[in-house]
Scaffold this motif. Sequence first.
Motif, PDB file in Angstrom:
ATOM      1  N   ALA A 177    -142.591 -23.060 -15.988  1.00 49.41           N
ATOM      2  CA  ALA A 177    -142.797 -24.492 -16.185  1.00 49.41           C
ATOM      3  C   ALA A 177    -143.794 -24.931 -15.118  1.00 49.41           C
ATOM      4  O   ALA A 177    -143.624 -24.618 -13.936  1.00 49.41           O
ATOM      5  N   GLU A 178    -144.854 -25.608 -15.518  1.00 48.76           N
ATOM      6  CA  GLU A 178    -145.865 -26.028 -14.546  1.00 48.76           C
ATOM      7  C   GLU A 178    -146.472 -27.354 -14.965  1.00 48.76           C
ATOM      8  O   GLU A 178    -146.422 -27.730 -16.130  1.00 48.76           O
ATOM      9  N   ARG A 179    -147.036 -28.052 -13.984  1.00 45.26           N
ATOM     10  CA  ARG A 179    -147.704 -29.309 -14.266  1.00 45.26           C
ATOM     11  C   ARG A 179    -148.842 -29.502 -13.255  1.00 45.26           C
ATOM     12  O   ARG A 179    -148.673 -29.215 -12.061  1.00 45.26           O
ATOM     13  N   LEU A 180    -149.965 -29.951 -13.733  1.00 43.20           N
ATOM     14  CA  LEU A 180    -151.103 -30.214 -12.858  1.00 43.20           C
ATOM     15  C   LEU A 180    -150.808 -31.428 -11.986  1.00 43.20           C
ATOM     16  O   LEU A 180    -150.399 -32.474 -12.478  1.00 43.20           O
ATOM     17  N   LEU A 181    -151.016 -31.276 -10.683  1.00 42.21           N
ATOM     18  CA  LEU A 181    -150.795 -32.371  -9.747  1.00 42.21           C
ATOM     19  C   LEU A 181    -152.096 -33.071  -9.376  1.00 42.21           C
ATOM     20  O   LEU A 181    -152.197 -34.289  -9.432  1.00 42.21           O
ATOM     21  N   SER A 286    -157.385 -26.287  -9.298  1.00 40.63           N
ATOM     22  CA  SER A 286    -156.246 -27.028  -9.836  1.00 40.63           C
ATOM     23  C   SER A 286    -155.007 -26.714  -9.016  1.00 40.63           C
ATOM     24  O   SER A 286    -154.673 -25.539  -8.808  1.00 40.63           O
ATOM     25  N   ARG A 288    -151.012 -26.995  -8.859  1.00 38.31           N
ATOM     26  CA  ARG A 288    -149.910 -27.173  -9.807  1.00 38.31           C
ATOM     27  C   ARG A 288    -148.555 -27.004  -9.136  1.00 38.31           C
ATOM     28  O   ARG A 288    -148.415 -26.250  -8.171  1.00 38.31           O
ATOM     29  N   GLU A 306    -139.488 -33.200 -11.312  1.00 42.61           N
ATOM     30  CA  GLU A 306    -140.018 -34.496 -11.735  1.00 42.61           C
ATOM     31  C   GLU A 306    -140.330 -35.396 -10.547  1.00 42.61           C
ATOM     32  O   GLU A 306    -141.341 -36.108 -10.534  1.00 42.61           O
ATOM     33  N   THR A 309    -143.509 -34.194  -8.987  1.00 46.50           N
ATOM     34  CA  THR A 309    -144.633 -34.502  -9.862  1.00 46.50           C
ATOM     35  C   THR A 309    -145.058 -35.952  -9.697  1.00 46.50           C
ATOM     36  O   THR A 309    -146.248 -36.265  -9.607  1.00 46.50           O
ATOM     37  N   SER A 313    -148.663 -36.892  -8.092  1.00 48.35           N
ATOM     38  CA  SER A 313    -149.536 -37.042  -9.247  1.00 48.35           C
ATOM     39  C   SER A 313    -150.906 -37.492  -8.779  1.00 48.35           C
ATOM     40  O   SER A 313    -151.055 -38.010  -7.674  1.00 48.35           O
TER      41      SER A 313
END
Length: 328
Positions: A177-181, A286, A288, A306, A309, A313
């Motif tokens: 599970a990953e998300r760009l910060l 990037s 993440r 969350e 993130t 953000s």
Amino acid sequence: MLNPAQLLRVDVGLLVVFSTVLEERHVARAAEKLNLTPSAVSHGLSRLRRLLHDPLFFKTSTGVKPTERAIALAGPIADLLSRVEGIMSAAGPFDARTARRSFKIGAPDAVAAVFLAPLISRLARDAPGIDIRLLQLMPQHQGKATSQVWQDTLAELDSHRLDLAILPIGALPSRYAERLLFEEDFVVAMRKGHPLARALSLTSYVKAQHLLVSAIGDPLGIVDIRLAEQGHSRRVALTVPNFMMALAQLAESDLIATLPRHLVEQHATRFHLVARPMPFRWTADSVRIVTSQAAMADAGIAWLFEVMTNCISPHSVTRLTAKRRTSL
């Protein structure tokens, strides 16, 4: 290796007794902390001595003194109890307002300097019982391709020895599970009043004396690779093992350093630094937040994912650094 029948003889409660006595160095104080009688604590230690074939503690005039074996066992037992705590915490609902739990987060120190302050502020407000164990991560180059330098960290996530990681990394397999910060690029940092602050060209950049952050003292970094590709080289006059030391040295010398933009923006005012654009083309990385998909089944880890993130953000990073950009 112990068989299942032998493992049944090991009571986790005995390890809690051991850990508390080791911390307190006193049986009665440990008993009070555990809400037990001193005789119950002594009985537990006796059982553990038989299982481990070691006296573990010697009586002294002020309490107890651990044996060499007890000191050697302290780390592994603390790690085991931490994992048990994590398993039991993950088994039930997670309420950040009342939870008492620790999480292990890994990040390179330049990245940690960006997210740590907003994260701690958020936890103090919304989750006062949450503790953070921050581990500094280092890319494992050793001849590996760029896409492979964080493989050791990903293995730590897979094995649940690390809960979350913040990394400058590209696309990942679906098991994560990953998300760009945010996107991170570099700037050239120096003290206010530095001669190069007025005008920085590629020629003046390569002639300057440089500071490089290197945990092992290696004077060659990614900047040197990029310069070599263009037929240039520079002199690294000083290496230091971490970024905060680098900022302090820049403030008190005529050295310059090529550093992550967000790190410099966040600390420029504190260290009286200015920053100038790179004098050659640089592609942003990037950054993440990453964990395993399996770990996201843990409500606590999913909550922290969350929270971080939101803390890091692109919009929050922009707000965090906007006040400092006038000095850059």
